[in-house]
Design a protein around this motif. Structure first.
Motif, PDB file in Angstrom:
ATOM      1  N   VAL A 166       0.808  -1.207   0.000  1.00 55.38           N
ATOM      2  CA  VAL A 166       0.000   0.000   0.000  1.00 55.38           C
ATOM      3  C   VAL A 166       0.849   1.269   0.000  1.00 55.38           C
ATOM      4  O   VAL A 166       0.426   2.310  -0.516  1.00 55.38           O
ATOM      5  CB  VAL A 166      -0.976  -0.017   1.200  1.00 55.38           C
ATOM      6  N   THR A 167       2.060   1.213   0.542  1.00 52.03           N
ATOM      7  CA  THR A 167       2.911   2.408   0.550  1.00 52.03           C
ATOM      8  C   THR A 167       3.498   2.706  -0.829  1.00 52.03           C
ATOM      9  O   THR A 167       4.057   3.795  -1.033  1.00 52.03           O
ATOM     10  CB  THR A 167       4.068   2.264   1.556  1.00 52.03           C
ATOM     11  N   ALA A 168       3.347   1.774  -1.766  1.00 49.77           N
ATOM     12  CA  ALA A 168       3.830   2.037  -3.123  1.00 49.77           C
ATOM     13  C   ALA A 168       3.149   3.254  -3.723  1.00 49.77           C
ATOM     14  O   ALA A 168       3.721   3.938  -4.587  1.00 49.77           O
ATOM     15  CB  ALA A 168       3.593   0.827  -4.013  1.00 49.77           C
ATOM     16  N   THR A 169       1.952   3.559  -3.261  1.00 46.67           N
ATOM     17  CA  THR A 169       1.243   4.725  -3.795  1.00 46.67           C
ATOM     18  C   THR A 169       1.953   6.029  -3.447  1.00 46.67           C
ATOM     19  O   THR A 169       1.744   7.047  -4.119  1.00 46.67           O
ATOM     20  CB  THR A 169      -0.196   4.770  -3.244  1.00 46.67           C
ATOM     21  N   THR A 170       2.785   5.992  -2.417  1.00 46.94           N
ATOM     22  CA  THR A 170       3.530   7.197  -2.042  1.00 46.94           C
ATOM     23  C   THR A 170       5.003   7.114  -2.439  1.00 46.94           C
ATOM     24  O   THR A 170       5.634   8.145  -2.699  1.00 46.94           O
ATOM     25  CB  THR A 170       3.439   7.434  -0.522  1.00 46.94           C
ATOM     26  N   THR A 171       5.560   5.914  -2.490  1.00 51.46           N
ATOM     27  CA  THR A 171       6.987   5.768  -2.826  1.00 51.46           C
ATOM     28  C   THR A 171       7.220   5.581  -4.317  1.00 51.46           C
ATOM     29  O   THR A 171       8.306   5.865  -4.821  1.00 51.46           O
ATOM     30  CB  THR A 171       7.583   4.560  -2.081  1.00 51.46           C
ATOM     31  N   GLY A 172       6.201   5.040  -5.031  1.00 49.49           N
ATOM     32  CA  GLY A 172       6.354   4.814  -6.468  1.00 49.49           C
ATOM     33  C   GLY A 172       7.073   3.529  -6.809  1.00 49.49           C
ATOM     34  O   GLY A 172       7.276   3.236  -8.008  1.00 49.49           O
ATOM     35  N   THR A 173       7.466   2.713  -5.832  1.00 48.75           N
ATOM     36  CA  THR A 173       8.169   1.466  -6.123  1.00 48.75           C
ATOM     37  C   THR A 173       7.199   0.447  -6.730  1.00 48.75           C
ATOM     38  O   THR A 173       6.010   0.417  -6.407  1.00 48.75           O
ATOM     39  CB  THR A 173       8.764   0.872  -4.835  1.00 48.75           C
ATOM     40  N   GLY A 174       7.724  -0.369  -7.625  1.00 44.04           N
ATOM     41  CA  GLY A 174       6.918  -1.402  -8.260  1.00 44.04           C
ATOM     42  C   GLY A 174       5.993  -0.896  -9.343  1.00 44.04           C
ATOM     43  O   GLY A 174       5.077  -1.611  -9.767  1.00 44.04           O
ATOM     44  N   ARG A 175       6.230   0.326  -9.832  1.00 45.74           N
ATOM     45  CA  ARG A 175       5.334   0.889 -10.844  1.00 45.74           C
ATOM     46  C   ARG A 175       5.589   0.242 -12.198  1.00 45.74           C
ATOM     47  O   ARG A 175       6.739   0.055 -12.614  1.00 45.74           O
ATOM     48  CB  ARG A 175       5.539   2.399 -10.925  1.00 45.74           C
ATOM     49  N   LEU A 176       4.494  -0.093 -12.875  1.00 43.45           N
ATOM     50  CA  LEU A 176       4.572  -0.680 -14.214  1.00 43.45           C
ATOM     51  C   LEU A 176       4.350   0.393 -15.268  1.00 43.45           C
ATOM     52  O   LEU A 176       3.456   1.241 -15.132  1.00 43.45           O
ATOM     53  CB  LEU A 176       3.517  -1.777 -14.385  1.00 43.45           C
ATOM     54  N   THR A 177       5.158   0.333 -16.312  1.00 41.71           N
ATOM     55  CA  THR A 177       5.029   1.255 -17.437  1.00 41.71           C
ATOM     56  C   THR A 177       5.098   0.452 -18.734  1.00 41.71           C
ATOM     57  O   THR A 177       5.402  -0.743 -18.724  1.00 41.71           O
ATOM     58  CB  THR A 177       6.148   2.305 -17.427  1.00 41.71           C
ATOM     59  N   ARG A 178       4.835   1.124 -19.833  1.00 41.06           N
ATOM     60  CA  ARG A 178       4.970   0.461 -21.131  1.00 41.06           C
ATOM     61  C   ARG A 178       6.397  -0.042 -21.345  1.00 41.06           C
ATOM     62  O   ARG A 178       6.614  -1.094 -21.959  1.00 41.06           O
ATOM     63  CB  ARG A 178       4.606   1.424 -22.263  1.00 41.06           C
ATOM     64  N   ASP A 179       7.367   0.707 -20.829  1.00 40.38           N
ATOM     65  CA  ASP A 179       8.766   0.354 -21.062  1.00 40.38           C
ATOM     66  C   ASP A 179       9.207  -0.864 -20.253  1.00 40.38           C
ATOM     67  O   ASP A 179       9.922  -1.734 -20.773  1.00 40.38           O
ATOM     68  CB  ASP A 179       9.678   1.547 -20.730  1.00 40.38           C
ATOM     69  N   ASN A 180       8.807  -0.926 -18.975  1.00 36.35           N
ATOM     70  CA  ASN A 180       9.315  -2.028 -18.150  1.00 36.35           C
ATOM     71  C   ASN A 180       8.382  -3.235 -18.077  1.00 36.35           C
ATOM     72  O   ASN A 180       8.736  -4.254 -17.492  1.00 36.35           O
ATOM     73  CB  ASN A 180       9.635  -1.539 -16.733  1.00 36.35           C
TER      74      ASN A 180
END
Length: 444
Positions: free
Chosen positions: A389-403
């Motif tokens: 749930v803290t990923a929403t503030t830290t940005g870790t584990g974010r998926l993008t088109r590139d990764n």
């Protein structure tokens, strides 16, 4: 000769002759007959009555039917009147807050209603005190508003709308309510495996009739809990409450204890080995196949994004064993369908303003170790739950088109080559001899 013939004829038909005489004789002569002893006795017949008595009048069939059905009709009428009266009270009070009138009840601040929230979607979604909504499933039901406030910051006033087993149609109905909320600022949404299903599939327990556009089915809400709540509101109690946190924690802990058992791990290991060669099979599906994503989820996310609402889409952490255990009841090509669905989601909304997508199950230390789970699809470890749930503030584990291609390859490889791992049972086995040694030493 003629008389002899007649006499013989009478003898031949004598058994019937007396009957015929009996039938054809006048009624006045049938008031009595002789028995075998020569005594006379009356004939009991509805056609005869004692002198001066009134002959009984036979009731008509319709009258008999009316007398028998009248109590049932009166009871049914009474029940109908009572039901319609209660329905009128419920609709006037509007305990679910689905209309533009009514008492506008509230969910108690800090409460986590969990599965009961399905009846209170409008109660929460129309409450201006909430600006942040967690729209999840059983994997996010444990997050209390206080916990979320500690993660997201003091300005976050969170309502947890998580309930077990959401399906595409009911999830769409929930998001429609949030899209219409003028004060909403942040939505945290789980992207569950159910999005690979048909868009019209609904959770069997979800009261879709409360939130659809058909007003004629609203009378289905007139049940004992709703009636009781309507009278509570009339008595001045406008708050919904579900103080079951202790009960829920006990349930989760027992679930973990039952899952962390050698026999359970053995059963899962057998499934893994049995289906290893087919777990990566192609489903033949593409992005056009997922109508629940294209026709429901994507339009809702776009609508929120266009209004400047922050949308964080969280892909729940399922274990690698999940794809083996659930392939029988979900789909034999579950792994392939999940990966394609994720890819389609990232391509469709990953670049929208204010929208982020997160996933953590490409880490074998998280998704590969069953010690972290209370069931193959439900994380138990508090540290992982907080990281999620803290990923929403830290940005870790974010998926993008590139990764995303790297993410997809990592998951497919990890699942296809999975060997069951459980560090909890490994630690328990390793520490058991030392505990026995200490016990024996203290005894001696």
């Amino acid at each position: 000769m003629a008389s002899g013939v007649r006499a013989g004829y009478k003898r031949a038909i004598f058994p019937y002759w007396s009957s015929l005489r009996f039938i054809t004789c006048p009624a006045s002569r049938l008031s009595s007959i002789r028995d075998s002893d020569g005594m006379t006795k009356p004939i009991l017949s509805a056609n005869f009555a004692p002198p001066g008595a009134r002959a009984p009048v036979k009731a008509s069939l319709s009258a008999i039917r009316w007398r028998s059905t009248r109590p049932m009709i009166l009871a049914a009428s009474l029940i109908t009147v009572i039901y319609l009266s209660l329905a009128a009270i419920v609709i006037a009070v509007d305990p679910h807050n689905i209309y533009s009138w009514g008492a506008e009840p509230r969910i108690e601040r800090g409460d986590t209603p969990r599965d009961l929230v399905i009846d209170w979607i409008d109660v929460a979604a129309k409450d201006p005190a909430y600006n942040t909504f967690l729209v999840g499933s059983s994997v996010t039901a444990m997050y209390t508003p206080e916990y979320m406030k500690g993660v997201l910051g003091p300005d976050a006033h969170v309502a947890n709308l998580s309930y077990g087993g959401p399906r595409p149609r009911d999830r769409d109905l929930v998001l429609d309510r949030l899209v219409a909320n003028p004060t909403i600022q942040h939505v945290i949404l789980t992207f569950d495996w159910t999005y690979i299903q048909d868009p019209e599939v609904t959770n069997r327990s979800f009261p879709a009739f409360l939130y659809d556009s058909d007003i004629t089915n609203d009378l289905r809400m007139v049940n004992f809990p709703t009636i009781r709540k309507a009278f509570d509101i009339l008595g001045g109690n406008l708050s919904y409450s579900n103080p079951d946190d202790a009960t829920y924690k006990t349930y989760v802990d027992k679930m973990y204890e039952g899952f962390q058992h050698p026999s359970e791990m053995t059963k899962i290991a057998r499934l893994v080995e049995r289906h290893r060669t087919e777990i990566g099979a192609s489903s033949g599906r593409d992005c056009a196949s997922f109508h629940a994503i294209n026709d429901q989820l994507v339009p809702d996310v776009r609508a929120l994004s266009d209004r400047g609402v922050k949308v964080d889409i969280m892909i729940p952490i399922a274990s690698y064993a999940f794809y083996y255990v659930r392939r029988n009841d979900i789909s034999p090509t579950l792994l392939d369908e999940q990966m394609i669905a994720r890819r389609c989601l990232v391509n469709a909304v990953g670049d929208l303003p204010h929208v982020n997508i997160f996933a953590f199950d490409d880490d074998p230390a998280v998704a590969g170790d069953l010690a972290n789970f209370r069931e193959v699809g439900h994380v138990y470890d508090p540290a992982i739950l907080r990281r999620f749930v803290t990923a929403t503030t830290t940005g870790t584990g974010r998926l993008t088109r590139d990764n995303f291609p790297t993410h997809e390859r990592a998951i497919r490889s990890a699942v296809e080559n999975y060997r069951l791992t459980n560090s909890y049972l490994g630690r328990a086995t390793a520490t058991e001899p030392s505990e026995n040694t200490r016990s024996n030493s203290s005894t001696s």
